[in-house]
Design a protein around this motif. Structure first.
Motif, short mmCIF file in Angstrom:
data_model
loop_
_atom_site.label_atom_id
_atom_site.label_comp_id
_atom_site.label_asym_id
_atom_site.label_seq_id
_atom_site.Cartn_x
_atom_site.Cartn_y
_atom_site.Cartn_z
N SER A 31 13.07 -4.44 7.66
CA SER A 31 13.62 -4.91 6.32
C SER A 31 12.89 -4.75 5.35
O SER A 31 12.63 -5.86 4.45
N GLY A 32 12.30 -3.69 4.96
CA GLY A 32 11.61 -3.50 3.57
C GLY A 32 10.17 -3.80 4.10
O GLY A 32 9.26 -3.13 3.04
N LYS A 33 9.67 -4.37 5.12
CA LYS A 33 8.12 -4.63 5.26
C LYS A 33 7.65 -3.86 6.15
O LYS A 33 8.42 -3.63 7.21
N ARG A 34 6.38 -3.16 6.00
CA ARG A 34 6.02 -2.21 6.77
C ARG A 34 4.49 -2.26 7.10
O ARG A 34 3.76 -3.06 6.40
N PHE A 35 4.27 -1.82 8.29
CA PHE A 35 2.60 -1.81 8.73
C PHE A 35 2.67 -0.47 9.51
O PHE A 35 3.46 0.19 9.97
N GLY A 36 1.25 -0.10 9.63
CA GLY A 36 0.91 1.25 10.18
C GLY A 36 -0.26 0.89 11.35
O GLY A 36 -0.92 -0.38 10.99
N ARG A 37 -0.26 1.90 12.39
CA ARG A 37 -1.12 1.28 13.22
C ARG A 37 -1.49 2.83 14.03
O ARG A 37 -0.59 3.36 14.09
N SER A 38 -2.83 3.06 14.31
CA SER A 38 -2.97 4.19 15.32
C SER A 38 -2.51 3.95 16.63
O SER A 38 -2.79 2.92 17.07
N ILE A 39 -2.22 4.70 17.41
CA ILE A 39 -1.61 4.57 18.64
C ILE A 39 -2.55 5.09 19.62
O ILE A 39 -2.30 5.29 21.14
#
Length: 47
Positions: A31-39
């Motif tokens: 819903s427009g909020k993002r987060f990123g992470r290494s897998i």
């Protein structure tokens, strides 16, 4: 109200290891909020 979810996997060429491996990153948008992470996975750099 509908919730929209998007997933994006990408390699970061800037963070290439000494073995020419690219770390894989995941970006999730909800819903427009993002987060990123290494897998914590790597892929070989193509030529």
């Amino acid at each position: 109200m509908a919730t929209r979810i998007s997933n994006l996997f990408s390699g970061k060429k800037v963070k290439t290891t000494s073995n020419n491996l690219l770390p894989i990153y995941l970006r999730v948008t909800i819903s427009g909020k993002r987060f990123g992470r290494s897998i914590n996975r790597y892929i070989a750099l193509g030529k």
